[in-house]
Motif scaffolding. Structure first.
Motif, short mmCIF file in Angstrom:
data_model
loop_
_atom_site.label_atom_id
_atom_site.label_comp_id
_atom_site.label_asym_id
_atom_site.label_seq_id
_atom_site.Cartn_x
_atom_site.Cartn_y
_atom_site.Cartn_z
N VAL A 1 -42.75 -15.39 22.44
CA VAL A 1 -42.00 -14.33 21.74
C VAL A 1 -40.59 -14.17 22.34
O VAL A 1 -40.44 -13.89 23.51
CB VAL A 1 -42.77 -12.99 21.82
N GLN A 2 -39.57 -14.34 21.46
CA GLN A 2 -38.19 -14.21 21.92
C GLN A 2 -37.57 -12.88 21.52
O GLN A 2 -36.55 -12.47 22.07
CB GLN A 2 -37.35 -15.35 21.33
N ALA A 3 -38.16 -12.27 20.48
CA ALA A 3 -37.59 -11.01 19.99
C ALA A 3 -38.70 -10.07 19.56
O ALA A 3 -39.75 -10.52 19.11
CB ALA A 3 -36.67 -11.28 18.79
N VAL A 4 -38.45 -8.77 19.73
CA VAL A 4 -39.37 -7.75 19.22
C VAL A 4 -38.60 -6.94 18.19
O VAL A 4 -37.44 -6.57 18.42
CB VAL A 4 -39.88 -6.84 20.36
N ALA A 5 -39.24 -6.68 17.05
CA ALA A 5 -38.65 -5.79 16.05
C ALA A 5 -39.65 -4.68 15.79
O ALA A 5 -40.85 -4.95 15.67
CB ALA A 5 -38.37 -6.55 14.75
N GLY A 6 -39.17 -3.44 15.75
CA GLY A 6 -40.13 -2.36 15.51
C GLY A 6 -39.46 -1.01 15.43
O GLY A 6 -38.26 -0.88 15.66
N GLY A 7 -40.28 -0.02 15.11
CA GLY A 7 -39.79 1.35 14.98
C GLY A 7 -40.25 2.18 16.16
O GLY A 7 -40.60 1.62 17.20
N PRO A 8 -40.29 3.49 16.00
CA PRO A 8 -40.57 4.33 17.15
C PRO A 8 -42.05 4.48 17.48
O PRO A 8 -42.39 5.04 18.51
CB PRO A 8 -40.00 5.68 16.72
N HIS A 9 -42.96 3.97 16.62
CA HIS A 9 -44.36 4.35 16.77
C HIS A 9 -45.12 3.55 17.82
O HIS A 9 -46.13 4.00 18.34
CB HIS A 9 -45.07 4.29 15.42
N ILE A 10 -44.64 2.33 18.11
CA ILE A 10 -45.31 1.53 19.15
C ILE A 10 -44.30 1.32 20.28
O ILE A 10 -43.28 0.65 20.10
CB ILE A 10 -45.78 0.17 18.58
N PRO A 11 -44.56 1.92 21.45
CA PRO A 11 -43.57 1.85 22.52
C PRO A 11 -43.35 0.43 23.05
O PRO A 11 -44.31 -0.34 23.16
CB PRO A 11 -44.15 2.76 23.62
N VAL A 12 -42.10 0.13 23.35
CA VAL A 12 -41.79 -1.12 24.04
C VAL A 12 -41.52 -0.73 25.49
O VAL A 12 -40.40 -0.41 25.89
CB VAL A 12 -40.58 -1.83 23.39
N ASN A 13 -42.62 -0.70 26.26
CA ASN A 13 -42.53 -0.21 27.63
C ASN A 13 -42.55 -1.38 28.62
O ASN A 13 -42.69 -2.54 28.23
CB ASN A 13 -43.66 0.78 27.92
N ALA A 14 -42.43 -1.03 29.91
CA ALA A 14 -42.36 -2.08 30.93
C ALA A 14 -43.59 -2.99 30.89
O ALA A 14 -43.48 -4.20 31.08
CB ALA A 14 -42.20 -1.44 32.31
N ALA A 15 -44.76 -2.40 30.63
CA ALA A 15 -45.99 -3.19 30.62
C ALA A 15 -45.93 -4.27 29.53
O ALA A 15 -46.29 -5.43 29.77
CB ALA A 15 -47.19 -2.28 30.39
N PRO B 1 -42.43 -13.13 28.70
CA PRO B 1 -41.45 -13.74 29.61
C PRO B 1 -40.24 -14.38 28.90
O PRO B 1 -39.22 -14.59 29.54
CB PRO B 1 -42.27 -14.81 30.34
N SER B 2 -40.36 -14.69 27.59
CA SER B 2 -39.22 -15.31 26.89
C SER B 2 -38.41 -14.28 26.10
O SER B 2 -37.51 -14.65 25.34
CB SER B 2 -39.73 -16.39 25.92
N LEU B 3 -38.75 -13.00 26.26
CA LEU B 3 -38.10 -11.97 25.43
C LEU B 3 -36.60 -11.89 25.72
O LEU B 3 -36.18 -11.79 26.87
CB LEU B 3 -38.76 -10.60 25.70
N GLU B 4 -35.79 -11.93 24.63
CA GLU B 4 -34.33 -11.85 24.76
C GLU B 4 -33.77 -10.56 24.16
O GLU B 4 -32.75 -10.05 24.61
CB GLU B 4 -33.66 -13.02 24.01
N ILE B 5 -34.43 -10.07 23.11
CA ILE B 5 -33.83 -8.96 22.37
C ILE B 5 -34.91 -8.06 21.76
O ILE B 5 -35.94 -8.57 21.28
CB ILE B 5 -32.86 -9.48 21.27
N VAL B 6 -34.67 -6.75 21.79
CA VAL B 6 -35.53 -5.78 21.12
C VAL B 6 -34.68 -5.09 20.06
O VAL B 6 -33.70 -4.42 20.39
CB VAL B 6 -36.06 -4.71 22.11
N ALA B 7 -35.03 -5.30 18.79
CA ALA B 7 -34.26 -4.70 17.69
C ALA B 7 -35.01 -3.47 17.20
O ALA B 7 -36.05 -3.57 16.55
CB ALA B 7 -34.08 -5.72 16.56
N ASN B 8 -34.47 -2.31 17.52
CA ASN B 8 -35.14 -1.04 17.23
C ASN B 8 -34.69 -0.49 15.89
O ASN B 8 -33.49 -0.38 15.62
CB ASN B 8 -34.82 -0.04 18.35
N PHE B 9 -35.66 -0.09 15.06
CA PHE B 9 -35.36 0.54 13.77
C PHE B 9 -35.17 2.04 14.04
O PHE B 9 -36.13 2.76 14.27
CB PHE B 9 -36.51 0.30 12.80
N GLY B 10 -33.93 2.50 14.03
CA GLY B 10 -33.64 3.90 14.35
C GLY B 10 -32.52 3.97 15.36
O GLY B 10 -32.37 3.04 16.18
#
Ligand code: NDP
Length: 322
Positions: free
Chosen positions: A45-59, A65-74
């Motif tokens: 996974v290189q990117a996460v896309a999502g809204g406020p309902h599922i947290p993108v937390n440290a865990a 490990p390949s995550l580059e970008i989190v695109a938040n709706f809001g």
């Protein structure tokens, strides 16, 4: 060339889902799936896309490990640990500006509805009471002569201030810093602003630095004609203190679009007939939500095609390392 792999958290607008499916390899996960994502998928996974309902937390971030970008709706991104992303070089984007006017409209609607008891008046007509009992009682409150204190004079706060000026309100604001380009009266403390105003418009972001700052003392300072409107985040207000202040007449009324534990709204608030409650619909028109969705797509496309995001948040001013 292989398509970048995106993890989509929860359902997104059809416009977003269709556009991302065309350009990327999209994996979908519900809140329940997140805990059990397969390790081989997490690795890709290189990117996460999502809204406020599922947290993108440290865990979660640590499992990608390949995550580059989190695109938040809001525009509010308190559900994403942006500081942690910053330490790992991961870019976070949000959807500012495109929703400011819509949310400002909602905020003024809430203020008008709360001051003039318009929802109660409508319920009165629909229940046949205009015929049975005569005119709806005169409202105690009016917007005339009100002093509006804006907590968070940012993009949305300024759009609200422009509207409030047209309504003839005196405008004050509080934030962590004075803004040189505005003529409204600045207060260094929230309490000082509440003492000088009778109407509080909350449009500050959520997160640790604003948690519960609208507390019993601030509500007391607004006084018995006080009206609180919240279109920021539910966590900014000490909700039990607000309920108590409304119940015992410390303040007059409130208009709330956001709550501490959405979608659960305390029964004590629902029981207060004169308080106006909305189910977090500040930006919720098709026009504005589609504009926000397009910005999510544009951020991801720009990142993977041009190496930079369109609207990164302040904590992560990064470009892509290739
Ligand atoms: P901005 O970043 O433009 O404005 C935020 C404002 O809050 C700034 O003026 C900032 O001023 C102030 N602020 C931030 N932290 C603090 C603090 N600790 N104490 C006091 N003031 C603070 O954001 P937007 O106007 O675009 O959006 C504001 C918020 O509105 C979002 O974060 C979101 O939570 C909420 N929102 C709600 C929606 C709804 O549907 N109800 C829709 C969209 C947004 P300074 O830096 O000087 O402190």
């Amino acid at each position: 060339m292989a398509l970048a792999e995106i993890l989509m958290l929860g359902r997104m607008l059809p416009l977003v889902e269709t556009s991302l499916d065309k350009q990327f390899t999209v994996h979908r996960a519900t809140a329940a799936d997140v805990a059990a994502l397969p390790a081989d998928l997490c690795a890709r996974v290189q990117a996460v896309a999502g809204g406020p309902h599922i947290p993108v937390n440290a865990a979660l971030i640590d499992r990608l490990p390949s995550l580059e970008i989190v695109a938040n709706f809001g525009v509010g991104y308190d559900s994403v640990d942006a500081r942690y992303c910053a330490t790992k070089g991961i870019c976070v984007t949000n959807t500012p500006d495109v929703l400011s006017e819509e949310v400002a409209d909602t905020a003024m609607g809430l203020l008008l509805m709360a001051a003039r008891e318009l929802p109660a008046a409508e319920r009165y007509l629909r229940a046949g009471q205009w015929v049975a009992k005569g005119p709806f009682p005169l409202t105690r409150a009016t917007l005339r002569g009100r002093k509006l204190g804006i907590l968070g004079l940012g993009r949305i706060g300024k759009a609200i201030a422009r509207r409030a000026e047209a309504f003839g309100l005196e405008i004050h604001y509080h934030g962590r810093s004075r803004q040189p380009d505005v003529a409204y009266r600045y207060h260094e403390t929230l309490l000082g602003m509440a003492e000088a105003c009778d109407t509080l418009m909350v449009v500050a972001p959520g997160g640790a630095s604003t948690k519960g700052i609208v507390n019993a003392e601030v509500l007391q300072a607004l006084g018995p004609e006080g009206i609180v409107v919240n279109v920021g985040r539910g966590t900014v207000i000490d909700e039990p203190a607000l309920v108590k202040a409304l119940q015992d007449g410390t303040i007059l009324s409130a208009g709330l679009d956001v709550f501490e534990d959405e979608p659960r709204v305390p029964q004590a608030l629902i029981d207060l007939e004169h308080v106006v409650l909305l189910p977090h619909v500040g930006s919720a028109s098709q026009h504005t939500r589609n504009a926000m969705g397009q910005l999510v797509v544009d951020n991801l496309l720009s990142w993977f095609q041009n190496g930079k995001p369109v609207t990164p948040v302040a904590e992560t001013p990064f470009v892509r390392k290739v």
